[in-house]
Design an enzyme around this catalytic site. Structure first.
Site, PDB file in Angstrom:
ATOM      1  N   GLU A  83      57.948  35.130  30.075  1.00 27.28           N
ATOM      2  CA  GLU A  83      58.976  34.774  29.086  1.00 27.28           C
ATOM      3  C   GLU A  83      59.504  36.010  28.365  1.00 27.28           C
ATOM      4  O   GLU A  83      58.721  36.774  27.778  1.00 27.28           O
ATOM      5  CB  GLU A  83      58.371  33.791  28.068  1.00 27.28           C
ATOM      6  CG  GLU A  83      59.409  33.255  27.102  1.00 27.28           C
ATOM      7  CD  GLU A  83      58.844  32.207  26.132  1.00 27.28           C
ATOM      8  OE1 GLU A  83      57.827  31.575  26.436  1.00 27.28           O
ATOM      9  OE2 GLU A  83      59.456  32.049  25.065  1.00 27.28           O
ATOM     10  N   LYS A 270      52.526  26.626  20.085  1.00 21.87           N
ATOM     11  CA  LYS A 270      52.988  27.193  21.362  1.00 21.87           C
ATOM     12  C   LYS A 270      53.370  28.657  21.150  1.00 21.87           C
ATOM     13  O   LYS A 270      53.101  29.512  21.992  1.00 21.87           O
ATOM     14  CB  LYS A 270      54.177  26.381  21.892  1.00 21.87           C
ATOM     15  CG  LYS A 270      54.579  26.715  23.323  1.00 21.87           C
ATOM     16  CD  LYS A 270      55.540  27.903  23.440  1.00 21.87           C
ATOM     17  CE  LYS A 270      55.925  28.170  24.876  1.00 21.87           C
ATOM     18  NZ  LYS A 270      56.804  29.338  25.027  1.00 21.87           N
ATOM     19  N   ASP A 286      39.919  32.887  31.866  1.00 19.33           N
ATOM     20  CA  ASP A 286      40.288  31.531  32.270  1.00 19.33           C
ATOM     21  C   ASP A 286      41.170  30.915  31.173  1.00 19.33           C
ATOM     22  O   ASP A 286      40.674  30.444  30.158  1.00 19.33           O
ATOM     23  CB  ASP A 286      38.977  30.736  32.449  1.00 19.33           C
ATOM     24  CG  ASP A 286      39.223  29.299  32.890  1.00 19.33           C
ATOM     25  OD1 ASP A 286      40.329  28.777  32.688  1.00 19.33           O
ATOM     26  OD2 ASP A 286      38.273  28.698  33.421  1.00 19.33           O
ATOM     27  N   HIS A 384      67.070  35.855  21.455  1.00 19.75           N
ATOM     28  CA  HIS A 384      66.828  35.397  22.831  1.00 19.75           C
ATOM     29  C   HIS A 384      68.050  35.573  23.731  1.00 19.75           C
ATOM     30  O   HIS A 384      67.898  35.703  24.935  1.00 19.75           O
ATOM     31  CB  HIS A 384      66.465  33.905  22.828  1.00 19.75           C
ATOM     32  CG  HIS A 384      65.007  33.674  22.566  1.00 19.75           C
ATOM     33  ND1 HIS A 384      64.271  32.752  23.249  1.00 19.75           N
ATOM     34  CD2 HIS A 384      64.152  34.263  21.719  1.00 19.75           C
ATOM     35  CE1 HIS A 384      63.031  32.778  22.820  1.00 19.75           C
ATOM     36  NE2 HIS A 384      62.940  33.680  21.882  1.00 19.75           N
TER      37      HIS A 384
HETATM   38  P1  NDP Z   1      30.054  34.541  36.245  1.00 25.96           P
HETATM   39  O1  NDP Z   1      28.985  33.610  36.657  1.00 25.96           O
HETATM   40  O2  NDP Z   1      31.060  34.964  37.264  1.00 25.96           O
HETATM   41  O3  NDP Z   1      29.437  35.875  35.646  1.00 25.96           O
HETATM   42  C1  NDP Z   1      28.486  35.884  34.653  1.00 25.96           C
HETATM   43  C2  NDP Z   1      27.391  36.775  35.144  1.00 25.96           C
HETATM   44  O4  NDP Z   1      27.721  38.140  34.917  1.00 25.96           O
HETATM   45  C3  NDP Z   1      26.116  36.576  34.383  1.00 25.96           C
HETATM   46  O5  NDP Z   1      25.408  35.482  34.867  1.00 25.96           O
HETATM   47  C4  NDP Z   1      25.394  37.890  34.598  1.00 25.96           C
HETATM   48  O6  NDP Z   1      24.656  37.804  35.815  1.00 25.96           O
HETATM   49  C5  NDP Z   1      26.535  38.891  34.840  1.00 25.96           C
HETATM   50  N1  NDP Z   1      26.618  39.860  33.720  1.00 25.96           N
HETATM   51  C6  NDP Z   1      26.696  41.197  33.869  1.00 25.96           C
HETATM   52  N2  NDP Z   1      26.741  41.787  32.669  1.00 25.96           N
HETATM   53  C7  NDP Z   1      26.658  40.826  31.740  1.00 25.96           C
HETATM   54  C8  NDP Z   1      26.645  40.826  30.307  1.00 25.96           C
HETATM   55  N3  NDP Z   1      26.697  41.954  29.616  1.00 25.96           N
HETATM   56  N4  NDP Z   1      26.588  39.655  29.666  1.00 25.96           N
HETATM   57  C9  NDP Z   1      26.551  38.495  30.352  1.00 25.96           C
HETATM   58  N5  NDP Z   1      26.533  38.425  31.699  1.00 25.96           N
HETATM   59  C10 NDP Z   1      26.588  39.587  32.409  1.00 25.96           C
HETATM   60  O7  NDP Z   1      30.886  34.051  34.990  1.00 25.96           O
HETATM   61  P2  NDP Z   1      30.674  32.973  33.881  1.00 25.96           P
HETATM   62  O8  NDP Z   1      29.338  32.337  33.884  1.00 25.96           O
HETATM   63  O9  NDP Z   1      31.131  33.638  32.639  1.00 25.96           O
HETATM   64  O10 NDP Z   1      31.712  31.870  34.318  1.00 25.96           O
HETATM   65  C11 NDP Z   1      33.087  32.107  34.210  1.00 25.96           C
HETATM   66  C12 NDP Z   1      33.813  31.493  35.387  1.00 25.96           C
HETATM   67  O11 NDP Z   1      33.497  30.122  35.530  1.00 25.96           O
HETATM   68  C13 NDP Z   1      35.287  31.576  35.217  1.00 25.96           C
HETATM   69  O12 NDP Z   1      35.828  32.069  36.419  1.00 25.96           O
HETATM   70  C14 NDP Z   1      35.713  30.111  35.029  1.00 25.96           C
HETATM   71  O13 NDP Z   1      37.009  29.889  35.509  1.00 25.96           O
HETATM   72  C15 NDP Z   1      34.685  29.381  35.820  1.00 25.96           C
HETATM   73  N6  NDP Z   1      34.410  27.983  35.469  1.00 25.96           N
HETATM   74  C16 NDP Z   1      34.895  27.379  34.351  1.00 25.96           C
HETATM   75  C17 NDP Z   1      34.583  26.071  34.049  1.00 25.96           C
HETATM   76  C18 NDP Z   1      35.108  25.481  32.779  1.00 25.96           C
HETATM   77  O14 NDP Z   1      35.696  26.195  31.988  1.00 25.96           O
HETATM   78  N7  NDP Z   1      34.920  24.185  32.511  1.00 25.96           N
HETATM   79  C19 NDP Z   1      33.734  25.276  34.939  1.00 25.96           C
HETATM   80  C20 NDP Z   1      33.221  26.032  36.054  1.00 25.96           C
HETATM   81  C21 NDP Z   1      33.567  27.320  36.319  1.00 25.96           C
HETATM   82  P3  NDP Z   1      23.285  38.593  36.002  1.00 25.96           P
HETATM   83  O15 NDP Z   1      22.616  38.655  34.676  1.00 25.96           O
HETATM   84  O16 NDP Z   1      22.552  37.773  36.995  1.00 25.96           O
HETATM   85  O17 NDP Z   1      23.685  39.937  36.505  1.00 25.96           O
END
Ligand code: NDP
Length: 428
Positions: A83, A270, A286, A384
């Site tokens: 936009e 909005k 997201d 605009h």
């Molecule tokens: P991910 O599972 O992709 O990543 C999170 C992982 O990153 C952690 O489990 C951890 O794994 C790693 N990590 C590395 N550094 C850090 C840190 N400093 N702090 C925390 N974690 C760290 O992402 P999310 O769990 O955040 O999920 C987000 C995704 O889920 C988005 O893509 C979203 O679109 C999707 N989603 C959304 C839903 C909803 O909103 N209702 C439903 C389902 C999915 P480790 O410790 O093992 O290295």
């Protein structure tokens, strides 16, 4: 960052803009060369791994908003948005607010909420007691389901229970909902939370005798909020046709209308989301999750209301505040995969999740200020129409310098539309 090179950014050519970002120490020479030569779009190989049935990238323009002073830190804000006017309005508002001390933010703990929703619980009050008595066991089991987040300093921290009463008029039975309050550190945490909720569901079923119907996070992140405040002396609000005090009072009144009228509140909000979404998208987060949560938050009193508030303080200054639930992450999802999200992180100077929340809520407040200020003074269309004229010129087929020439002519035309743009183009 050295902002002196960013002055009058909007007047620079594309190459000058990228070079200015290098001089300001926001990009390296290599990053700038990559940007100028290849761009940072997704490769086919990445796209194919991100979604199913991938066929193409759908591009959005990525721009940068200037002049943001957030908690005394100068910030260039990447925004992905189709936009026109949004980035200009954000930069304009940030300039006025920056000259008055900038944005001050307060960010809550980053606690996400996960839900196990149970049906067919025969004795809810006994079930609630059993869940509360087993609090530590449930938290331990949740943390065992995702031990790496505990090692990072996060994990399930608390538990609460809610009984959703039956509604015979709609033939809806009662449900029992167990909430876990989970610190997901730098992640938005959907996968972390969902794993934990699926991990504890069998034990909760055992405790309550009910059946787990749903095991997922709530996107209503009421325990992960950020608030931005700005204070603007009224003399800074003066326009050609209105005194500063008049503009201030009209902004306060416009916010009051948005508080009481849902029809206005949606449009008011909005405008806030113009800024918030653009930064959420640019940062690879997201935006559906953020949108859903923020609009629910706007309706938390039972009526959909303005998210921001504006009032006059005892000195006669205009004070704006905005609070938003912002369960964003700086890791996870597509954040570390998408090349444009990585570029945005670089431009934002590698913020942690709390800092990113501060930036998002400040951009929302800036956008809100710019929109209401325009509405209560010149009206929104004045700014605009120039951009609309350019869009029409491009739609008519104008290229390069033709775009500006046709846009200028269109601004003076009695009817600014596509046919007029085509007529001018054929005459050129
Ligand atoms: P991910 O599972 O992709 O990543 C999170 C992982 O990153 C952690 O489990 C951890 O794994 C790693 N990590 C590395 N550094 C850090 C840190 N400093 N702090 C925390 N974690 C760290 O992402 P999310 O769990 O955040 O999920 C987000 C995704 O889920 C988005 O893509 C979203 O679109 C999707 N989603 C959304 C839903 C909803 O909103 N209702 C439903 C389902 C999915 P480790 O410790 O093992 O290295």
């Amino acid at each position: 960052m050295n902002t002196e090179y960013l002055a009058k950014f909007y007047k620079k050519t594309y190459t000058e803009k990228i070079d200015a970002l290098v001089k300001a120490e926001l990009l390296t020479e290599l990053q700038a060369d990559n940007l100028k030569n290849e761009g940072v779009d997704l490769g086919q190989d990445i796209g194919e791994h991100m979604i199913e049935n991938y066929i193409e990238n759908y591009s959005l323009p990525l721009g940068v908003a200037m002049n943001f002073l957030i908690d005394n830190q100068e910030t260039v804000v990447p925004m992905a948005i189709e936009e026109p006017s949004v980035i200009a309005a954000a930069s304009f508002a940030a300039k006025i607010i920056g000259s008055a001390g900038g944005f001050t933010t307060v960010v809550s703990e980053r606690m996400m909420i996960g839900q196990v929703t149970l049906k067919d619980v025969a004795d809810p009050s006994t079930a609630i007691k059993k869940i509360k008595n087993s609090r530590q066991e449930i938290l331990d089991r949740a943390n065992e389901a995702h031990p790496s987040i505990v090692k990072r300093g996060g994990g399930a921290k608390d538990l609460s229970v809610r009984l959703l009463e039956s509604d015979p008029s709609e033939n809806i039975p009662s449900f029992l909902v167990v909430h876990l309050h989970i610190d997901t550190q730098e992640a938005m945490g959907a996968n972390i939370v969902n794993t934990m909720m699926e991990g504890i569901a069998p034990y909760i079923e055992e405790l309550t005798g009910g059946t787990a119907l749903l095991r997922i996070l709530s996107n209503y992140a009421t325990e992960c909020t950020a608030t931005a405040t700005c204070t603007i002396p009224s003399y800074k609000l003066k326009t050609t046709n209105f005194s500063g005090e008049e503009v201030r009072d009209r902004i306060v009144e416009a916010a009051q209308v948005a508080w009481v009228d849902p029809y206005r509140a949606v449009t008011h909000n909005k405008g806030i989301m113009n800024g918030v979404d653009a930064v959420v998208v640019a940062s690879g987060n997201d935006w559906r999750a953020i949108e859903a949560g923020i609009h629910a938050y706007a309706a938390r009193s039972g009526q959909y209301r303005a998210l921001s508030k504006w009032h006059t303080n005892e000195k006669g200054d205009l004070v704006g505040t905005l609070t938003l639930p912002l369960p964003i992450g700086t890791v996870g999802g597509s954040i570390s995969i998408h090349p444009a999200a990585k570029l945005s992180r670089t431009l934002l100077q590698e913020p942690d999740a709390k800092r990113l929340e501060s930036i998002l809520v400040s951009v929302g407040l800036a956008q809100n200020f710019a929109a209401i200020r325009a509405l209560v003074t010149d009206g929104i269309q004045k700014g605009h129409m120039g951009l609309h004229a350019r869009s029409l010129a491009i739609s008519a087929g104008a290229k390069g310098a033709q775009v500006e020439k046709i846009a200028e002519a269109l601004k003076k035309a009695p009817h600014m539309n596509l046919q007029t743009a085509k007529d001018y183009l054929s005459k050129l």
